[in-house]
Design a protein around this motif. Structure first.
Motif, PDB file in Angstrom:
ATOM      1  N   HIS A  41      16.830   5.765  85.464  1.00 57.90           N
ATOM      2  CA  HIS A  41      16.409   6.811  84.486  1.00 57.90           C
ATOM      3  C   HIS A  41      15.854   6.019  83.235  1.00 57.90           C
ATOM      4  O   HIS A  41      16.540   5.032  82.895  1.00 57.90           O
ATOM      5  N   LEU A  42      14.233   5.609  83.284  1.00 57.25           N
ATOM      6  CA  LEU A  42      13.934   4.669  82.517  1.00 57.25           C
ATOM      7  C   LEU A  42      13.118   5.240  81.132  1.00 57.25           C
ATOM      8  O   LEU A  42      12.308   4.774  80.838  1.00 57.25           O
ATOM      9  N   GLY A  43      13.602   6.274  80.848  1.00 53.43           N
ATOM     10  CA  GLY A  43      13.062   7.037  79.586  1.00 53.43           C
ATOM     11  C   GLY A  43      12.153   8.082  79.859  1.00 53.43           C
ATOM     12  O   GLY A  43      11.547   8.622  79.075  1.00 53.43           O
ATOM     13  N   GLY A  44      11.739   8.396  81.284  1.00 55.76           N
ATOM     14  CA  GLY A  44      10.737   9.141  81.558  1.00 55.76           C
ATOM     15  C   GLY A  44      11.436  10.663  81.286  1.00 55.76           C
ATOM     16  O   GLY A  44      12.573  10.792  81.076  1.00 55.76           O
ATOM     17  N   PRO A  45      10.907  11.826  82.006  1.00 57.76           N
ATOM     18  CA  PRO A  45      11.216  13.090  81.943  1.00 57.76           C
ATOM     19  C   PRO A  45      12.402  13.407  82.628  1.00 57.76           C
ATOM     20  O   PRO A  45      13.340  14.269  82.546  1.00 57.76           O
ATOM     21  N   ARG A  46      12.519  12.566  83.915  1.00 52.20           N
ATOM     22  CA  ARG A  46      13.533  12.761  84.781  1.00 52.20           C
ATOM     23  C   ARG A  46      14.048  11.555  85.469  1.00 52.20           C
ATOM     24  O   ARG A  46      13.395  10.494  85.407  1.00 52.20           O
ATOM     25  N   MET A  47      15.461  11.682  86.191  1.00 55.83           N
ATOM     26  CA  MET A  47      15.860  10.362  86.904  1.00 55.83           C
ATOM     27  C   MET A  47      15.235  10.858  88.349  1.00 55.83           C
ATOM     28  O   MET A  47      15.115  11.539  88.915  1.00 55.83           O
ATOM     29  N   LEU A  48      15.038   9.352  88.848  1.00 54.24           N
ATOM     30  CA  LEU A  48      14.378   9.186  90.066  1.00 54.24           C
ATOM     31  C   LEU A  48      15.450   8.663  90.998  1.00 54.24           C
ATOM     32  O   LEU A  48      16.121   7.959  90.642  1.00 54.24           O
ATOM     33  N   THR A  49      15.437   9.379  92.162  1.00 54.60           N
ATOM     34  CA  THR A  49      16.671   9.043  93.048  1.00 54.60           C
ATOM     35  C   THR A  49      16.342   8.707  94.477  1.00 54.60           C
ATOM     36  O   THR A  49      15.075   9.380  94.974  1.00 54.60           O
ATOM     37  N   PHE A  50      16.842   7.998  95.164  1.00 55.91           N
ATOM     38  CA  PHE A  50      16.562   7.969  96.621  1.00 55.91           C
ATOM     39  C   PHE A  50      18.169   7.703  97.425  1.00 55.91           C
ATOM     40  O   PHE A  50      18.767   7.051  97.003  1.00 55.91           O
ATOM     41  N   PRO A  51      18.200   8.010  98.828  1.00 54.27           N
ATOM     42  CA  PRO A  51      19.414   7.923  99.555  1.00 54.27           C
ATOM     43  C   PRO A  51      19.428   6.439 100.178  1.00 54.27           C
ATOM     44  O   PRO A  51      18.247   5.831 100.432  1.00 54.27           O
ATOM     45  N   VAL A  52      20.642   6.215 100.310  1.00 52.92           N
ATOM     46  CA  VAL A  52      20.725   4.884 101.381  1.00 52.92           C
ATOM     47  C   VAL A  52      21.699   5.289 102.700  1.00 52.92           C
ATOM     48  O   VAL A  52      22.334   6.273 102.716  1.00 52.92           O
ATOM     49  N   ARG A  53      21.413   4.260 103.676  1.00 55.58           N
ATOM     50  CA  ARG A  53      22.298   4.665 104.793  1.00 55.58           C
ATOM     51  C   ARG A  53      23.747   4.403 104.761  1.00 55.58           C
ATOM     52  O   ARG A  53      24.563   5.068 105.672  1.00 55.58           O
ATOM     53  N   HIS A  54      24.027   3.536 104.073  1.00 56.53           N
ATOM     54  CA  HIS A  54      25.340   2.907 104.147  1.00 56.53           C
ATOM     55  C   HIS A  54      25.955   3.006 102.629  1.00 56.53           C
ATOM     56  O   HIS A  54      25.629   3.035 101.657  1.00 56.53           O
ATOM     57  N   ASP A  55      27.722   3.196 102.861  1.00 53.29           N
ATOM     58  CA  ASP A  55      28.347   3.201 101.601  1.00 53.29           C
ATOM     59  C   ASP A  55      27.934   2.019 100.633  1.00 53.29           C
ATOM     60  O   ASP A  55      28.153   0.936 101.114  1.00 53.29           O
ATOM     61  N   ILE A  56      27.860   2.448  99.288  1.00 51.72           N
ATOM     62  CA  ILE A  56      27.493   1.301  98.434  1.00 51.72           C
ATOM     63  C   ILE A  56      29.124   0.697  97.715  1.00 51.72           C
ATOM     64  O   ILE A  56      29.638   1.685  97.368  1.00 51.72           O
ATOM     65  N   THR A  57      28.750  -0.311  97.653  1.00 50.50           N
ATOM     66  CA  THR A  57      30.057  -1.162  96.979  1.00 50.50           C
ATOM     67  C   THR A  57      29.731  -1.182  95.362  1.00 50.50           C
ATOM     68  O   THR A  57      30.798  -0.914  94.702  1.00 50.50           O
ATOM     69  N   THR A  58      28.596  -1.490  95.018  1.00 50.38           N
ATOM     70  CA  THR A  58      28.498  -1.874  93.557  1.00 50.38           C
ATOM     71  C   THR A  58      26.898  -1.819  93.346  1.00 50.38           C
ATOM     72  O   THR A  58      26.164  -2.021  94.539  1.00 50.38           O
ATOM     73  N   LEU A  59      26.422  -1.882  92.345  1.00 52.20           N
ATOM     74  CA  LEU A  59      25.103  -1.723  91.916  1.00 52.20           C
ATOM     75  C   LEU A  59      24.631  -2.626  90.688  1.00 52.20           C
ATOM     76  O   LEU A  59      25.373  -3.187  89.965  1.00 52.20           O
ATOM     77  N   GLY A  60      23.367  -3.264  90.739  1.00 46.50           N
ATOM     78  CA  GLY A  60      23.010  -3.891  89.557  1.00 46.50           C
ATOM     79  C   GLY A  60      21.313  -3.945  89.372  1.00 46.50           C
ATOM     80  O   GLY A  60      20.675  -3.577  90.544  1.00 46.50           O
ATOM     81  N   LEU A  61      20.856  -3.857  88.322  1.00 49.71           N
ATOM     82  CA  LEU A  61      19.268  -3.790  88.017  1.00 49.71           C
ATOM     83  C   LEU A  61      19.089  -5.105  87.592  1.00 49.71           C
ATOM     84  O   LEU A  61      19.402  -5.442  86.677  1.00 49.71           O
ATOM     85  N   CYS A  62      17.872  -5.652  88.105  1.00 48.71           N
ATOM     86  CA  CYS A  62      17.329  -6.869  87.913  1.00 48.71           C
ATOM     87  C   CYS A  62      15.881  -6.631  87.542  1.00 48.71           C
ATOM     88  O   CYS A  62      15.207  -5.610  87.638  1.00 48.71           O
ATOM     89  N   THR A  63      15.215  -7.513  86.732  1.00 47.38           N
ATOM     90  CA  THR A  63      13.767  -7.560  86.428  1.00 47.38           C
ATOM     91  C   THR A  63      12.954  -7.924  87.635  1.00 47.38           C
ATOM     92  O   THR A  63      13.565  -8.662  88.413  1.00 47.38           O
ATOM     93  N   ASP A  64      11.864  -7.434  87.717  1.00 47.27           N
ATOM     94  CA  ASP A  64      11.093  -7.735  89.061  1.00 47.27           C
ATOM     95  C   ASP A  64      10.065  -8.815  88.487  1.00 47.27           C
ATOM     96  O   ASP A  64       9.263  -8.567  87.674  1.00 47.27           O
ATOM     97  N   PRO A  65      10.139 -10.134  89.316  1.00 46.15           N
ATOM     98  CA  PRO A  65       9.386 -11.264  88.660  1.00 46.15           C
ATOM     99  C   PRO A  65       7.891 -11.028  88.828  1.00 46.15           C
ATOM    100  O   PRO A  65       6.991 -11.884  88.223  1.00 46.15           O
ATOM    101  N   GLU A  66       7.499 -10.028  89.628  1.00 47.34           N
ATOM    102  CA  GLU A  66       6.257  -9.896  90.307  1.00 47.34           C
ATOM    103  C   GLU A  66       5.411  -8.683  89.285  1.00 47.34           C
ATOM    104  O   GLU A  66       4.022  -8.503  89.678  1.00 47.34           O
ATOM    105  N   LYS A  67       6.303  -7.950  88.531  1.00 44.14           N
ATOM    106  CA  LYS A  67       5.682  -7.062  87.788  1.00 44.14           C
ATOM    107  C   LYS A  67       6.185  -7.049  86.372  1.00 44.14           C
ATOM    108  O   LYS A  67       7.306  -7.290  86.192  1.00 44.14           O
ATOM    109  N   VAL A  68       5.139  -6.686  85.471  1.00 42.31           N
ATOM    110  CA  VAL A  68       5.559  -6.819  83.973  1.00 42.31           C
ATOM    111  C   VAL A  68       6.655  -5.792  83.411  1.00 42.31           C
ATOM    112  O   VAL A  68       7.383  -6.334  82.713  1.00 42.31           O
ATOM    113  N   VAL A  69       6.586  -4.705  84.079  1.00 41.87           N
ATOM    114  CA  VAL A  69       7.636  -3.775  83.677  1.00 41.87           C
ATOM    115  C   VAL A  69       8.554  -3.138  84.637  1.00 41.87           C
ATOM    116  O   VAL A  69       9.047  -2.348  84.628  1.00 41.87           O
ATOM    117  N   GLY A  70       8.347  -3.689  85.935  1.00 41.03           N
ATOM    118  CA  GLY A  70       9.225  -3.297  87.110  1.00 41.03           C
ATOM    119  C   GLY A  70      10.542  -3.794  87.187  1.00 41.03           C
ATOM    120  O   GLY A  70      11.092  -4.642  86.475  1.00 41.03           O
TER     121      GLY A  70
END
Length: 285
Positions: free
Chosen positions: A159-188
């Motif tokens: 959730h990055l300040g918009g009206p709703r959270m965006l979600t998607f599923p993954v195939r295997h169990d997640i251990t942990t999570l992190g968010l990094c900046t995208d070096p190829e996009k200004v706001v990604g």
């Protein structure tokens, strides 16, 4: 990314939760909570408390933590004085805890896949949202902008300040999570998840764009506050640094056993804690 200086000390028991600040470290044990300096000197210890998850408040003035009953508490860093913050989740142990950088929004995740949220002063009934049917794993801050990311064992959301959270599923169990900046996009942003010995990198649309392999299962992950790189800890004790697009950059150290916890502070230092109580603090050159 020259994290070359290292301090180490050893605790006499396994750490269950960690808050790593600019001047102090707070450890939560199966029973007990302690505040120590970077040299390992104890500032205070409360040996009857439990702390399953914890976060520092802005300016490191106090620490917020959830006990094994789901009750939220706080303790001042100066002298360890405590107060009960919120008992509205009593009986519902919390799996993840997040305080936004402004310190005015507290979030938690539980074993039933709920996201809970409180505005400051965090003493009212939480807003509760059913994120998934599987247990929540992590809630993390978005780098360089307002927002957060979260993950259950099989689902990712942000959730990055918009009206709703965006979600998607993954195939295997997640251990942990992190968010990094995208070096190829200004706001990604790029979303990093650990699944076994693999690090999978997703873009904001849920497309998998990179996969990196580690030598053993990834047990912990921490993103630098600027979002430009991240660190992983592994089952075999290795602590490594990664670029979200280029992959592994260097191995910092092997702390001898499973890396249970990793955390950056304001950017100058990285803390790793092993399953045998070894605490290693890496400083920049």
């Amino acid at each position: 990314m020259n994290y070359v200086d290292r301090k180490e000390f050893k605790l006499d028991r396994r750490v269950h939760s960690l808050a790593f600040g600019a001047h102090n470290i707070v450890f939560g044990f199966e029973i007990g909570i302690e505040c120590r300096t970077f040299e390992g000197t104890e500032r205070w210890g409360k040996h009857q408390d439990t702390a399953t998850v914890m976060v520092f408040a802005p300016a490191e003035s106090y620490v917020i933590y959830a006990d094994d009953r789901g009750v939220l508490n706080m303790r001042t860093i100066e002298n360890g004085i405590s107060s009960v913050l919120n008992k509205k989740c009593e009986g519902n142990p919390l799996q993840a805890l997040f305080l936004n950088p402004k310190g005015d929004k507290l979030m938690a995740g539980d074993a039933s896949g709920h996201l809970l949220g409180w505005p400051a002063p965090f003493d009212g009934q939480p807003h509760i949202e059913q994120f998934d049917s599987s247990a929540m794993v992590s809630i993390v801050s978005a780098p360089k902008r307002e927002g957060y990311g979260c993950a259950s064992k099989r689902k990712i959301g942000y959730h990055l300040g918009g009206p709703r959270m965006l979600t998607f599923p993954v195939r295997h169990d997640i251990t942990t999570l992190g968010l990094c900046t995208d070096p190829e996009k200004v706001v990604g942003i790029l979303i990093i998840v650990a699944q076994g010995n693999l690090l999978e990198v997703y873009d904001m649309r849920g497309n998998q764009v990179h996969t990196f392999a580690c030598d053993s299962p990834v047990t912990s992950l921490a993103v630098h506050p600027q979002g430009e790189f991240f660190a992983t800890g592994e089952e075999n004790g290795r602590v490594q640094l990664w670029h979200p697009v280029k992959g592994r950059t260097c191995e910092l150290h092997n702390i001898g056993s499973r890396v249970d916890h990793l955390a950056f502070n304001s950017g100058r230092q990285l803390c790793a804690v092993s399953s045998r109580g070894v605490v290693a603090i890496f400083g920049k050159e």
